[in-house]
Scaffold this motif. Structure first.
Motif, PDB file in Angstrom:
ATOM      1  N   GLY A 115      31.779   5.570 -27.196  1.00  0.00           N
ATOM      2  CA  GLY A 115      31.411   4.416 -26.388  1.00  0.00           C
ATOM      3  C   GLY A 115      29.919   4.363 -26.185  1.00  0.00           C
ATOM      4  O   GLY A 115      29.181   5.300 -26.547  1.00  0.00           O
ATOM      5  N   LEU A 116      29.448   3.277 -25.601  1.00  0.00           N
ATOM      6  CA  LEU A 116      28.023   3.115 -25.313  1.00  0.00           C
ATOM      7  C   LEU A 116      27.626   3.972 -24.116  1.00  0.00           C
ATOM      8  O   LEU A 116      28.315   3.978 -23.089  1.00  0.00           O
ATOM      9  N   ILE A 117      26.527   4.687 -24.265  1.00  0.00           N
ATOM     10  CA  ILE A 117      26.014   5.484 -23.154  1.00  0.00           C
ATOM     11  C   ILE A 117      24.522   5.178 -22.990  1.00  0.00           C
ATOM     12  O   ILE A 117      23.821   4.856 -23.956  1.00  0.00           O
ATOM     13  N   PRO A 118      24.013   5.258 -21.764  1.00  0.00           N
ATOM     14  CA  PRO A 118      22.577   5.037 -21.554  1.00  0.00           C
ATOM     15  C   PRO A 118      21.766   6.227 -22.056  1.00  0.00           C
ATOM     16  O   PRO A 118      22.229   7.377 -22.048  1.00  0.00           O
ATOM     17  N   THR A 119      20.567   5.945 -22.498  1.00  0.00           N
ATOM     18  CA  THR A 119      19.683   7.012 -22.979  1.00  0.00           C
ATOM     19  C   THR A 119      18.880   7.624 -21.837  1.00  0.00           C
ATOM     20  O   THR A 119      18.220   8.656 -22.034  1.00  0.00           O
ATOM     21  N   GLY A 120      18.915   7.005 -20.667  1.00  0.00           N
ATOM     22  CA  GLY A 120      18.131   7.491 -19.540  1.00  0.00           C
ATOM     23  C   GLY A 120      16.751   6.862 -19.455  1.00  0.00           C
ATOM     24  O   GLY A 120      16.013   7.107 -18.480  1.00  0.00           O
ATOM     25  N   LEU A 121      16.356   6.040 -20.436  1.00  0.00           N
ATOM     26  CA  LEU A 121      15.043   5.397 -20.446  1.00  0.00           C
ATOM     27  C   LEU A 121      15.128   4.019 -19.793  1.00  0.00           C
ATOM     28  O   LEU A 121      16.079   3.276 -20.015  1.00  0.00           O
ATOM     29  N   ARG A 122      14.137   3.709 -19.007  1.00  0.00           N
ATOM     30  CA  ARG A 122      14.094   2.391 -18.346  1.00  0.00           C
ATOM     31  C   ARG A 122      13.207   1.457 -19.171  1.00  0.00           C
ATOM     32  O   ARG A 122      12.083   1.820 -19.547  1.00  0.00           O
ATOM     33  N   PRO A 123      13.693   0.252 -19.471  1.00  0.00           N
ATOM     34  CA  PRO A 123      12.896  -0.678 -20.285  1.00  0.00           C
ATOM     35  C   PRO A 123      11.681  -1.193 -19.532  1.00  0.00           C
ATOM     36  O   PRO A 123      11.676  -1.310 -18.303  1.00  0.00           O
ATOM     37  N   LYS A 124      10.650  -1.528 -20.295  1.00  0.00           N
ATOM     38  CA  LYS A 124       9.409  -2.023 -19.707  1.00  0.00           C
ATOM     39  C   LYS A 124       9.474  -3.507 -19.335  1.00  0.00           C
ATOM     40  O   LYS A 124       8.597  -4.002 -18.640  1.00  0.00           O
TER      41      LYS A 124
END
Length: 518
Positions: A486-495
């Motif tokens: 499944g889709l998981i977040p990478t932990g990075l916040r977009p700019k």
């Protein structure tokens, strides 16, 4: 005990007496050598063996009766009903039903005539008249027809006259997502992402061509030897592609990609595993925050469905202009203007391309421009629209991944023939595009979003990308071969979160946490 010769002679005498009883006027015409020893003859080569019955008399009687029956059939008046109902020996029941179906079809065309294909005839009234004539013709048949056969014949002829022949039942089947006709005698379906053949087929090549002509003529398109390829759509929005000879070597090909009457929602995609709850909330915020989004993926990956879902997040108080080759999007907002490209006419003139429509849409005061698919020089006009105040635009594009999406966009801009330097094109792309949503079709037939990627900025001559959500392949597959990831977040916040705040849209920071539920 009597001898074998005596028993044979007795059997022949019984046969001769039976023959004389059936035809008293016939004289005794025993063949030479047919008599027994009492008559001074020997058993003939055709003598019936003991226990075999009297062949000579019964054969003569059957031949006489057959001749009388043939005479009666020749004298009786021949009607279409009697021709259809009387079959030669050895013909199967299916052949009789096929002949009956052909006769009923011809009679229906003869009675209704041009009303069948008139454009101004009400469809409901036409259906009622067709079924009434069908019932009347079938009731006049001499040989009885079972209720099951009557229902089947009625349905098949109705499908051929009012619908699209043998593929009509598959178009009604909600589980079928695609219908592929590889010649008149070969039909494949796609169910649950997998291909399977079916036994249905068209009568011949002419039958298939009539069906293709019926589809394309209803939307003003044409297909013939001078224009042997066509893109069209059905009334429900399903996309149709047809290719006929001489391009299609083995016969006409027809491909129909179905679209549900009630389009899939974001909740359906979550249930299917195409995306997660967190990803759905994030994409909802991105659309409302007026980010420019590209939905990328391979053929049949589900790009149009995802585009439709993303477009459903657009607020209802905005003016939306959709541009497509064949109108497929089914937006529920009130203020939607739908545009569709047009091929050239029989004289080779009058074509209106996607690029023409994109340029024209900018004069229509759009809040959002949604392009079904960017595949040519229209990419340049789309980038210019995104860079000139038309934020929140969405389009789809064929590619193998997020990085490849930018490369293809760059290539299509070069197709415009403007001779722009590559760095200038990349700066335009980096400035215009905010987010790439990449989708793929897996081996098990499922369609999953695999990347939600931010387009950041230029570093040297390279556009930098940052994955926000990625598909986790580490979960593997179950015993049936179904993907478990499944889709998981990478932990990075977009700019681009700051850009979204200008539209009064904020995102919960916990969406990007790696410890959350998928």
């Amino acid at each position: 005990m009597s001898s074998l010769a005596e028993r044979l002679a007795a059997a022949r005498r019984q046969a001769e007496q039976a023959a004389q009883g059936d035809n008293p006027a016939a004289p005794d015409q025993a063949a030479p050598g047919a008599g027994g020893p009492a008559d001074g003859g020997t058993p003939g080569p055709d003598a019936t063996p003991p226990g075999g019955g009297a062949q000579t008399g019964y054969a003569a009687s059957a031949q006489a009766n057959s001749g009388e029956s043939d005479a009666r059939r020749r004298q009786a008046p021949k009607t279409p009903e009697t021709v259809v109902s009387r079959r030669r020996g050895g013909a199967s029941e299916q052949e009789r039903l096929d002949e009956l179906k052909g006769y009923v079809h011809a009679e229906l065309v003869k009675q209704l005539g041009p009303h069948l294909y008139a454009a101004d005839v009400d469809q409901a009234d036409l259906e009622s008249r067709v079924r009434q004539v069908l019932a009347d013709v079938l009731s006049r048949q001499e040989r009885p027809i079972s209720n099951a056969d009557r229902t089947r014949i009625t349905q098949e002829i109705s499908d051929d006259i009012l619908g699209y022949g043998p593929i009509e039942p598959f178009l009604r089947d909600a589980d079928v997502t695609e219908v592929m006709v590889n010649g008149f005698d070969q039909i494949y379906l796609e169910k649950e992402g997998r291909l399977q053949p079916v036994k249905a087929q068209f009568s011949d090549e002419a039958h298939l061509r009539r069906t293709i002509d019926k589809i394309v003529s209803r939307i003003g398109r044409r297909v013939d030897e001078s224009s042997p390829m066509v893109d069209a759509r059905l009334p429900d929005g399903s996309r149709v592609n047809a290719v006929i000879p001489p391009l299609a070597i083995d016969g006409s090909c027809l491909t129909i990609r179905k679209f549900a009457t009630d389009p899939l929602t974001v909740h359906n995609l979550i249930d299917f595993g195409s995306l997660s709850d967190k990803t759905a909330d994030f994409l909802d915020a991105c659309v409302r925050g007026r980010l420019n989004i590209i939905v990328s993926g391979g053929t049949g990956a589900g790009k149009t469905t995802t585009l439709n879902v993303l477009s459903s997040f657009i607020p209802n108080d905005e003016r939306i202009v959709t541009i497509e080759d064949a109108a497929e999007l089914q937006l529920k907002q009130d203020h939607v203007v739908r545009l569709e490209s047009r091929p050239n006419n029989i004289e080779g003139k009058g074509a209106v391309t996607i690029r023409d429509l994109v340029r024209n849409s900018l004069r229509m005061r759009p809040d959002r421009v949604v392009v079904g698919e960017v595949r040519d020089a229209s990419a340049l006009d789309m980038l210019q629209a995104m860079n000139t105040g038309h934020d929140g635009s969405i389009c789809t594009l064929h590619s193998n991944g997020p990085r490849d999406t930018l490369a293809r966009m760059e290539t299509m801009v070069l197709m415009a023939g403007m001779e722009l330097p590559v760095r200038a094109i990349r700066e335009q792309v980096a400035s215009a595009v905010d987010l790439i949503v990449h989708q793929a079709r897996f081996k098990d037939g499922s369609r999953r979003i695999t990347h939600v990627t931010e387009v950041e900025s230029m570093e040297g001559d390279v556009i930098t990308l940052q994955d926000i959500f990625v598909y986790d392949h580490s979960a593997g597959f179950d015993h049936q071969g179904k993907a478990l990831g499944g889709l998981i977040p990478t932990g990075l916040r977009p700019k681009f979160l700051e850009k979204m705040t200008h539209s009064n849209v904020t995102v919960d920071p916990l969406i990007f946490s790696r410890g959350g539920v998928r």
